[in-house]
Design an enzyme around this catalytic site. Structure first.
Site, PDB file in Angstrom:
ATOM      1  N   LYS A 276      18.303  91.707  56.635  1.00 35.67           N
ATOM      2  CA  LYS A 276      17.673  92.838  55.961  1.00 35.67           C
ATOM      3  C   LYS A 276      17.606  92.600  54.445  1.00 35.67           C
ATOM      4  O   LYS A 276      18.467  91.909  53.891  1.00 35.67           O
ATOM      5  CB  LYS A 276      18.482  94.115  56.206  1.00 35.67           C
ATOM      6  CG  LYS A 276      18.507  94.628  57.629  1.00 35.67           C
ATOM      7  CD  LYS A 276      19.368  95.884  57.721  1.00 35.67           C
ATOM      8  CE  LYS A 276      19.447  96.414  59.134  1.00 35.67           C
ATOM      9  NZ  LYS A 276      18.157  96.984  59.589  1.00 35.67           N
ATOM     10  N   ARG A 350      18.571  98.191  70.746  1.00 31.12           N
ATOM     11  CA  ARG A 350      18.040  98.339  72.102  1.00 31.12           C
ATOM     12  C   ARG A 350      18.733  97.390  73.075  1.00 31.12           C
ATOM     13  O   ARG A 350      18.785  97.662  74.283  1.00 31.12           O
ATOM     14  CB  ARG A 350      16.527  98.115  72.093  1.00 31.12           C
ATOM     15  CG  ARG A 350      16.080  96.734  71.695  1.00 31.12           C
ATOM     16  CD  ARG A 350      14.621  96.683  71.256  1.00 31.12           C
ATOM     17  NE  ARG A 350      14.434  97.374  69.983  1.00 31.12           N
ATOM     18  CZ  ARG A 350      13.269  97.474  69.358  1.00 31.12           C
ATOM     19  NH1 ARG A 350      12.177  96.943  69.902  1.00 31.12           N
ATOM     20  NH2 ARG A 350      13.182  98.107  68.200  1.00 31.12           N
TER      21      ARG A 350
END
Length: 511
Positions: A276, A350
Site C-alpha cells: 500500500k 476475501r
C-alpha cells in the site's frame, strides 16, 4: 466505576454537578427539560441567543446557572428537528465530552421510551470514550462517578428494563474499540486470539448461575494446515506472526434460531507484495474490526441471555511482506476445496473469509452474516460513514433494519449477475480473486464471498468506511475506532430472538 440510575426528580432541583438538556431548532428546550425552561422563564430565549445556541445538531454550550436551578452548571446540546433516538444518542455523546471534572451528571434529555433511555445511556458513555492505555499520563477522565437519567417514566418496568441492555451494548462497543485501537505490534493474530479467549473466560465468569456459557476454540497454523485452510495460511505466510481461526459457540437450549457470524481479522495490512502507499497503510490496524465485532456481539448475546444459537468465526492473519509471502499468480486452495488464483495480494480479506465461511456453512445455520473492512471501493461509493450491505434480499433487509434501530448508517448495494462471470474468469483455477477492473470492486468482492456460503441465506457488511474515524470526535463517535457493527449485530440478534426476521422460524400452522 460509574453508576447509572433512573430517577423522576426535577432537573431544575437536582443537585448533580451538571445537568444536561436538549435544545430544539425553534429555540425551546426539548421534552425532559420543562422544569428548567420554567425556572428560566422569559430569560431563556435571550440566554440561547446570547450564547449562539440554535438547537442544531452538534451544538454544545456550558452555562453557569447562578442559582437559577439547583445544579451549578447547565449544559445545552442541540438536537436538531427530530428528537428521536439517533439525535439523542449524538447529543448525549457531545455532552459527555463537554462535561469534565464533574462527579455527578444528570441527563434531562428526551427519555420517555425504552429506545430513548438506551440512546441516552449509549450516547453518553460512548461519547466519553477515550483510549488511554498507552498514555503515560491519561489525563482527566470524562466519565463521572454517577450518571442519572431523569425521566418521569423512570418507574415504568419497560423503562427500567432498558438500562441493562444499553450497558451491555456499550461494554461490547468499548471492548471492540479498544481492540481496534491497539497498536498492531501488540495485537498480532496469536495475541488477538489469546485476547479473545481471555475475553470469553471473563464474560463466562460474569454470567449468572445456569446461564449458557460461550465456548471458544483457537485453531493455530498447524490445525489450519491439517484442515486445508489455504486462504488464511496464504495471507499469513509473509508474517512472522502466524494466522489463527477463532471459533466461538453460544448454544442456549431455548434457541429459536441459529445465526453464523463471520468476521475479517487482518491485524495489520501492508498490502503484501502489492504494498500500500504510506498514507493508506497508516490506520491498517483497523482491518480486524469485523472480527472484533462478531466476538463482542456474541459475548453480549450471552450476557443478555438471548435465545439464539450463534456460531462465530474470527479469521485472523497479518498481511506482510516476508520471504514466504504469497505472490500474484499463486493458486490457493480454500477450506471447502475451491481453488483461487491470486492476482492482488492486497485483496486478502476475501481469502481469510473464504475459509471461515466454509467452516460456518458446515454448522448449517439459518443465516450467515459476515462483516469486514473489505474494500476501498465501498468507501468511494458510500463515503466514510455508511456501510454497504449485500446478499440475499431477506437477510439484507434484516441487517438494514437492525442498523437503523442501532443508529448505524448502512445502505443496500447490488451484486449484479455479470459479477458472477468476473469471479469465474480465471483460466487456471475455480475462481479469480481479483480481475483488475477498476469499477465495482466492492460488488466483485461480495460476489466472490457468495461462492463460499453454500447457498444459505447470507448478508455481507462492508464496513471499510465507518469503522475508523480519522477526524475529530463527533456525537457518540470518538476519534479512531468507532466499534461500528457491534450495535447492528446485537440488534439483529435481538430481532431474531423476538421471532422476527429471515432467520426466525415460520409460525406453526394451526392444528
Amino acid at each position: 466505576m460509574t453508576t447509572f440510575a433512573l430517577r423522576t426528580a426535577s432537573p431544575a432541583k437536582t443537585r448533580a454537578e451538571a445537568v444536561v438538556v436538549g435544545v430544539l431548532p425553534d429555540g425551546v428546550l426539548a421534552p425532559g427539560a420543562e422544569d428548567v425552561a420554567a425556572a428560566y422563564g422569559r430569560k431563556l430565549s435571550g440566554l440561547l441567543a446570547s450564547i449562539g445556541i440554535n438547537g442544531m445538531p452538534g451544538e454544545v454550550a456550558k452555562v453557569p446557572t447562578g442559582g437559577v436551578i439547583s445544579s451549578p452548571l447547565l449544559v445545552l446540546v442541540g438536537l436538531g428537528p427530530d428528537a428521536g433516538p439517533d439525535a439523542v444518542r449524538r447529543a448525549a455523546g457531545n455532552a459527555a465530552r463537554a462535561v469534565t471534572n464533574a462527579a455527578s451528571v444528570a441527563l434531562a434529555l428526551p427519555a420517555d421510551s425504552p429506545e430513548l433511555v438506551r440512546a441516552v445511556i449509549e450516547g453518553y458513555r460512548l461519547g466519553g470514550y477515550a483510549f488511554t492505555s498507552y498514555k503515560s499520563q491519561p489525563g482527566t477522565p470524562t466519565t463521572p462517578a454517577e450518571i442519572v437519567v431523569l425521566t418521569p417514566a423512570a418507574r415504568r418496568a419497560e423503562i427500567a428494563a432498558a438500562v441493562e441492555p444499553a450497558q451491555v451494548l456499550v461494554d461490547a462497543v468499548v471492548a471492540a474499540r479498544d481492540w481496534v485501537n491497539t497498536p498492531p505490534a501488540d495485537l498480532t493474530p496469536p495475541a488477538f486470539a489469546e485476547a479473545i479467549a481471555a475475553a470469553v473466560k471473563t464474560a463466562n465468569k460474569g454470567l449468572g448461575k445456569g446461564a449458557t456459557k460461550v465456548t471458544v476454540d483457537v485453531l493455530d497454523e498447524a490445525a489450519l494446515a491439517e484442515l486445508g485452510c489455504g486462504g488464511l495460511l496464504g495471507v499469513g505466510a509473509g508474517s512472522a506472526a502466524p494466522p489463527r481461526l477463532v471459533e466461538l459457540t453460544y448454544a442456549p437450549q431455548d434457541a429459536v434460531a441459529h445465526l453464523a457470524l463471520v468476521g475479517k481479522g487482518i491485524t495489520f495490512d501492508s498490502g503484501g507484495l502489492w504494498i500500500k502507499p504510506a498514507a493508506s497503510m497508516a490506520t491498517m490496524k483497523e482491518d480486524m474490526a469485523g472480527a472484533a465485532a462478531v466476538v463482542q456481539a456474541t459475548l453480549a448475546a450471552a450476557r443478555l441471555g438471548l435465545p439464539v444459537r450463534i456460531s462465530a468465526f474470527a479469521a485472523l492473519a497479518e498481511n506482510m511482506i516476508g520471504e514466504a509471502a504469497m505472490r500474484p499468480g499463486d493458486v490457493l486452495t480454500t477450506y471447502d476445496g475451491t481453488t483461487v488464483e491470486i492476482s492482488n495480494t492486497d485483496a486478502e480479506g476475501r481469502l481469510v473469509l473464504a475459509d471461515a465461511l466454509g467452516r460456518a456453512v458446515e454448522q448449517r445455520p439459518d443465516a450467515i452474516i459476515d462483516i469486514a473492512t473489505l474494500t476501498g471501493h465501498m468507501v468511494l461509493a458510500l463515503g466514510d460513514r455508511i456501510a454497504g450491505v449485500m446478499g440475499d434480499d431477506a437477510v439484507v433487509a434484516d441487517v438494514l433494519a437492525a442498523a437503523e434501530a442501532a443508529g448505524e448508517d448502512a445502505w443496500p448495494m447490488p451484486i449484479p449477475e455479470y459479477m458472477d462471470e468476473r469471479v469465474h474468469s480465471s483460466t487456471i483455477a475455480d475462481l479469480a480473486q481479483y480481475d483488475g477492473i477498476r469499477w465495482g470492486g466492492g460488488l466483485f468482492a461480495a460476489a466472490f464471498l457468495r461462492e463460499f456460503t453454500g447457498g444459505l441465506p447470507w448478508a455481507h457488511l462492508d464496513i471499510a468506511g465507518p469503522t475508523y474515524n480519522k477526524g475529530g470526535a463527533t456525537g457518540h463517535l470518538a476519534t479512531g475506532a468507532t466499534g461500528y457493527g457491534v450495535a447492528t449485530l446485537i440488534e439483529l440478534l435481538e430481532l431474531t430472538a423476538a421471532g422476527r426476521g429471515a432467520a426466525a422460524p415460520a409460525p406453526s400452522a394451526p392444528a
